[in-house]
Design an enzyme around this catalytic site. Structure first.
Site, PDB file in Angstrom:
ATOM      1  N   TYR A 116       0.849  -1.196   0.000  1.00 58.01           N
ATOM      2  CA  TYR A 116       0.000   0.000   0.000  1.00 58.01           C
ATOM      3  C   TYR A 116       0.888   1.251   0.000  1.00 58.01           C
ATOM      4  O   TYR A 116       1.937   1.263   0.658  1.00 58.01           O
ATOM      5  CB  TYR A 116      -0.889  -0.060   1.249  1.00 58.01           C
ATOM      6  CG  TYR A 116      -1.769   1.138   1.438  1.00 58.01           C
ATOM      7  CD1 TYR A 116      -2.914   1.311   0.665  1.00 58.01           C
ATOM      8  CD2 TYR A 116      -1.465   2.099   2.392  1.00 58.01           C
ATOM      9  CE1 TYR A 116      -3.720   2.421   0.842  1.00 58.01           C
ATOM     10  CE2 TYR A 116      -2.273   3.209   2.579  1.00 58.01           C
ATOM     11  CZ  TYR A 116      -3.402   3.368   1.797  1.00 58.01           C
ATOM     12  OH  TYR A 116      -4.197   4.462   1.967  1.00 58.01           O
ATOM     13  N   ASP A 188      -0.538  -7.744   5.957  1.00 59.17           N
ATOM     14  CA  ASP A 188      -1.669  -6.828   5.786  1.00 59.17           C
ATOM     15  C   ASP A 188      -2.798  -7.625   5.123  1.00 59.17           C
ATOM     16  O   ASP A 188      -2.705  -8.013   3.958  1.00 59.17           O
ATOM     17  CB  ASP A 188      -1.241  -5.625   4.925  1.00 59.17           C
ATOM     18  CG  ASP A 188      -2.350  -4.576   4.788  1.00 59.17           C
ATOM     19  OD1 ASP A 188      -3.541  -4.942   4.868  1.00 59.17           O
ATOM     20  OD2 ASP A 188      -2.021  -3.389   4.582  1.00 59.17           O
ATOM     21  N   LYS A 213     -11.807  -0.144   5.500  1.00 61.75           N
ATOM     22  CA  LYS A 213     -12.224  -0.734   4.230  1.00 61.75           C
ATOM     23  C   LYS A 213     -13.338  -1.755   4.467  1.00 61.75           C
ATOM     24  O   LYS A 213     -14.405  -1.380   4.892  1.00 61.75           O
ATOM     25  CB  LYS A 213     -11.011  -1.337   3.525  1.00 61.75           C
ATOM     26  CG  LYS A 213      -9.788  -0.403   3.490  1.00 61.75           C
ATOM     27  CD  LYS A 213      -9.992   0.827   2.615  1.00 61.75           C
ATOM     28  CE  LYS A 213      -8.853   1.834   2.724  1.00 61.75           C
ATOM     29  NZ  LYS A 213      -7.507   1.310   2.548  1.00 61.75           N
TER      30      LYS A 213
HETATM   31  C1  LIG Z   1      -6.327   1.727   3.068  1.00 54.12           C
HETATM   32  C2  LIG Z   1      -5.247   0.747   3.317  1.00 54.12           C
HETATM   33  C3  LIG Z   1      -4.313   0.949   4.342  1.00 54.12           C
HETATM   34  C4  LIG Z   1      -4.335   2.195   5.205  1.00 54.12           C
HETATM   35  O1  LIG Z   1      -5.487   2.293   5.980  1.00 54.12           O
HETATM   36  P1  LIG Z   1      -6.075   3.703   6.527  1.00 54.12           P
HETATM   37  O2  LIG Z   1      -7.204   3.257   7.373  1.00 54.12           O
HETATM   38  O3  LIG Z   1      -6.464   4.502   5.331  1.00 54.12           O
HETATM   39  O4  LIG Z   1      -4.974   4.348   7.286  1.00 54.12           O
HETATM   40  C5  LIG Z   1      -3.362  -0.014   4.541  1.00 54.12           C
HETATM   41  N1  LIG Z   1      -3.295  -1.121   3.786  1.00 54.12           N
HETATM   42  C6  LIG Z   1      -4.162  -1.353   2.779  1.00 54.12           C
HETATM   43  C7  LIG Z   1      -4.041  -2.589   1.968  1.00 54.12           C
HETATM   44  C8  LIG Z   1      -5.164  -0.423   2.517  1.00 54.12           C
HETATM   45  O5  LIG Z   1      -6.018  -0.641   1.502  1.00 54.12           O
END
Ligand SMILES: *Cc1c(COP(=O)(O)O)cnc(C)c1O
Length: 397
Positions: A116, A188, A213
């Site tokens: 990311y 992640d 998300k």
């Molecule tokens: C959006 C996202 C993040 C960061 O998250 P936030 O809540 O925007 O700080 C990290 N990893 C992935 C894969 C993401 O899609």
């Protein structure tokens, strides 16, 4: 746990609804309260002291812990099958907190080039300032990643599927290589969610999420979650209580409410995304489609082995580069053109304004991101409506 039984052996969807819910219900309420109180009062100073020392359950101060937030952490702990869980104000707070708490000057991190955008900035800009060495490998090249791990490694950081070209990494294989070096493995799991993928069961020590998300799912709350080994989660929590990137109880409640429908949403998004990917693959105006559920995807076999569903995000490159993207996107009726994903509404955008907004054009090109690429996060709308919408926009090109 629940007075009437134990949710640990229940299906994911049952855990999503019931796990962690019972502890703070007040006056026969069936729903978890949003506790706004910043401080928690004690009449007995000895009891207060025992809670402060962690010898007795309770809350002292909202930067550290909060009842609403604790319910979310317990639910996610059970959904990820983890020893422990803690939460953060955002996904990036979770990722940066994890890295800053677990690393020290002289340590070496191995990761991939396709993380990311924000995570990538940590690796390229911030960790080097703290004298942490970072080796970023080509994402699909497992042998190269293993070779870097074998050169010495304190922490292996993976993200799978990746953003925005949906590459897939073999978590079990790379975790085994990292553990042979005594390294900690962090994954992640934002794109997959606990419905589609279980990093901890595949060998990772920690699973990190942007709860903003799919977990929240309604694009109305920011949050981050870390689940995994209790000793590591405790260390990261200790950093977070000091650094102060605490999840707000209101956001915790919205994410809790979103989580209850996670299984329903994600399975619908899995089904729709696969159908849409197959549709797009057959269109003349489309140069390439990236979705791990397609047999043509280079990592389909690994994805099929380690994932229960392929997720709600796909990307596709239009012939005609960014000019085509500029004409195509405004034609869509059922898509927010926005820097988000994992919501009930479909969301679309080019990487230069979404996942990789933090990177320069040269950095994006080096990652092999085509200028005609569109990231398409499938919502829960009827699939046929989305395909009709895409079809009309393609005809307009
Ligand atoms: C959006 C996202 C993040 C960061 O998250 P936030 O809540 O925007 O700080 C990290 N990893 C992935 C894969 C993401 O899609």
């Amino acid at each position: 746990m629940l007075g009437r039984g134990d949710v640990r052996d229940a299906h994911m969807d049952t855990k999503a609804v019931w796990a962690g819910e019972d502890r703070y219900l007040v006056d026969r309420a069936t729903q978890v309260p949003v506790v706004h109180s910043v401080a928690f009062g004690y009449e007995d100073v000895d009891e207060w002291y025992e809670v402060a020392l962690g010898k007795r359950q309770g809350h002292i101060y909202g930067r550290n812990t909060n009842p609403t937030v604790a319910v979310l952490e317990e639910k996610m702990r059970l959904m990820e099958g983890a020893e422990a869980a803690t939460s953060f104000a955002t996904g990036m707070a979770a990722i940066s907190g994890t890295l800053l708490a677990l690393l020290a000057p002289g340590d070496r991190v191995v990761s991939i080039k396709d993380t990311y955008g924000g995570t990538s900035k940590l690796f390229l800009e911030f960790l080097p300032k703290f004298k942490v060495e970072v080796a970023l490998c080509d994402t699909g090249d497992h042998a190269a990643i293993e070779a870097e791990i074998n050169r010495g490694c304190k922490l292996l950081y993976l993200e799978t599927p990746t953003n925005p070209t949906l590459k897939v990494l073999d978590i079990a294989r790379l975790s085994a290589a990292a553990h042979r070096q005594g390294a900690i493995v962090v994954v992640d799991n934002t794109f997959a969610t606990p419905v589609n993928q279980h990093p901890l069961a595949l060998g990772a020590d920690l699973a990190v999420h942007s709860a903003t998300k799919f977990l929240g799912g309604h694009a109305d709350a920011l949050g981050g979650i870390l689940c995994g080994r209790a000793d590591l989660v405790r260390e990261v929590y200790h950093f977070r209580e000091i650094n102060g990137a605490t999840l707000h109880p209101e956001a915790a409640y919205l994410i809790l409410r979103g989580l209850k429908t996670l299984g329903l949403r994600v399975r619908q998004q899995n089904r729709s995304a696969l159908e849409i990917a197959r549709y797009l693959q057959a269109q003349d105006q489309v140069e390439a489609v990236f979705y791990p559920g397609l047999e043509s995807h280079p990592h389909h076999e690994v994805a099929a082995r380690q994932m229960e569903g392929f997720g709600g995000v796909l990307s596709f490159a239009l012939k005609g580069g960014f000019g085509a993207v500029r004409r195509f996107l405004p034609q869509l009726t059922y898509a927010h053109l926005a820097a988000n994903l994992g919501a009930v509404e479909t969301v679309a955008g080019p990487p230069r304004t979404t996942s990789h907004v933090e990177l320069s054009e040269a950095e994006r090109a080096a990652l092999g991101i085509p200028e005609g690429l569109i990231r398409y996060s499938v919502g829960i709308e009827e699939t046929a409506d989305l395909i009709a919408d895409l079809s009309a926009a393609l005809k307009g090109l």
